[in-house]
Design a protein around this motif. Structure first.
Motif, PDB file in Angstrom:
ATOM      1  N   GLU A 160       0.828  -1.210   0.000  1.00 55.88           N
ATOM      2  CA  GLU A 160       0.000   0.000   0.000  1.00 55.88           C
ATOM      3  C   GLU A 160       0.862   1.261   0.000  1.00 55.88           C
ATOM      4  O   GLU A 160       0.575   2.222  -0.721  1.00 55.88           O
TER       5      GLU A 160
ATOM      6  N   ASN B 120       1.740  -2.313  -8.926  1.00 54.22           N
ATOM      7  CA  ASN B 120       0.372  -2.765  -9.189  1.00 54.22           C
ATOM      8  C   ASN B 120       0.317  -4.276  -9.372  1.00 54.22           C
ATOM      9  O   ASN B 120      -0.578  -4.940  -8.829  1.00 54.22           O
TER      10      ASN B 120
ATOM     11  N   LEU C   7       0.777  -6.050  -6.013  1.00 55.09           N
ATOM     12  CA  LEU C   7      -0.442  -6.025  -5.209  1.00 55.09           C
ATOM     13  C   LEU C   7      -1.439  -7.053  -5.722  1.00 55.09           C
ATOM     14  O   LEU C   7      -2.028  -7.806  -4.943  1.00 55.09           O
TER      15      LEU C   7
ATOM     16  N   ALA D  62     -11.173  -8.093  -4.560  1.00 54.49           N
ATOM     17  CA  ALA D  62     -10.291  -6.954  -4.269  1.00 54.49           C
ATOM     18  C   ALA D  62      -9.359  -6.695  -5.451  1.00 54.49           C
ATOM     19  O   ALA D  62      -9.064  -5.537  -5.769  1.00 54.49           O
ATOM     20  N   CYS D  63      -8.914  -7.760  -6.107  1.00 54.33           N
ATOM     21  CA  CYS D  63      -8.083  -7.601  -7.308  1.00 54.33           C
ATOM     22  C   CYS D  63      -8.860  -6.871  -8.395  1.00 54.33           C
ATOM     23  O   CYS D  63      -8.335  -5.940  -9.025  1.00 54.33           O
TER      24      CYS D  63
ATOM     25  N   ASP E 219     -11.416  -4.909  -8.056  1.00 57.23           N
ATOM     26  CA  ASP E 219     -11.631  -3.517  -7.629  1.00 57.23           C
ATOM     27  C   ASP E 219     -10.383  -2.677  -7.878  1.00 57.23           C
ATOM     28  O   ASP E 219     -10.452  -1.566  -8.394  1.00 57.23           O
ATOM     29  N   HIS E 220      -9.231  -3.219  -7.493  1.00 55.95           N
ATOM     30  CA  HIS E 220      -7.982  -2.487  -7.697  1.00 55.95           C
ATOM     31  C   HIS E 220      -7.715  -2.290  -9.183  1.00 55.95           C
ATOM     32  O   HIS E 220      -7.301  -1.205  -9.605  1.00 55.95           O
TER      33      HIS E 220
ATOM     34  N   SER F 115      -9.930   0.566 -10.504  1.00 62.01           N
ATOM     35  CA  SER F 115      -9.520   1.907 -10.073  1.00 62.01           C
ATOM     36  C   SER F 115      -8.164   2.295 -10.651  1.00 62.01           C
ATOM     37  O   SER F 115      -7.948   3.447 -11.041  1.00 62.01           O
ATOM     38  N   ALA F 116      -7.248   1.335 -10.743  1.00 62.06           N
ATOM     39  CA  ALA F 116      -5.931   1.625 -11.323  1.00 62.06           C
ATOM     40  C   ALA F 116      -6.063   1.939 -12.809  1.00 62.06           C
ATOM     41  O   ALA F 116      -5.377   2.831 -13.324  1.00 62.06           O
TER      42      ALA F 116
END
Length: 104
Positions: free
Chosen positions: A39, A52, A55, A67-68, A70-71, A74-75
């Motif tokens: 983070e 990225n 993560l 969660a992947c 979602d990331h 957003s990324a």
């Protein structure tokens, strides 16, 4: 003085990100502090493809596929806002996801 100070902050921020990258690469995948390091690395350099991907890899190993996703969403928006190529991160995610046992 302000120009010098800005340059020093950038330099130290770059070093900080490099140290975090090394910590992430050396820690066991299930280490408690892994998430905090990832983070912070992304906070310092949100456009770093390696951060990225690291993560996404970490989240996938823990089975946090939502969660992947979602990331990833957003990324992708963040990269697009700066007209940066998000393709390598998206391709890495496809590879990570296909390498998971039971992946569809």
């Amino acid at each position: 003085f302000n120009s010098w100070l800005i340059a020093q902050r950038r330099r130290f921020s770059s070093w900080h990100a490099a140290i975090l990258e090394q910590l992430v690469s050396k820690l066991p995948a299930d280490a408690d502090e892994m998430s905090a390091h990832l983070e912070k690395w992304l906070e310092l350099n949100p456009f770093d493809e390696r951060a990225n991907v690291a993560l996404l890899t970490s989240l996938a190993r823990r089975g946090q596929i939502a969660a992947c996703e979602d990331h990833l969403a957003s990324a992708a928006q963040l990269f697009a806002s700066e007209d940066l190529d998000f393709g390598p991160v998206r391709e890495a995610w496809r590879t990570i996801r296909s390498d998971r046992p039971g992946a569809t």
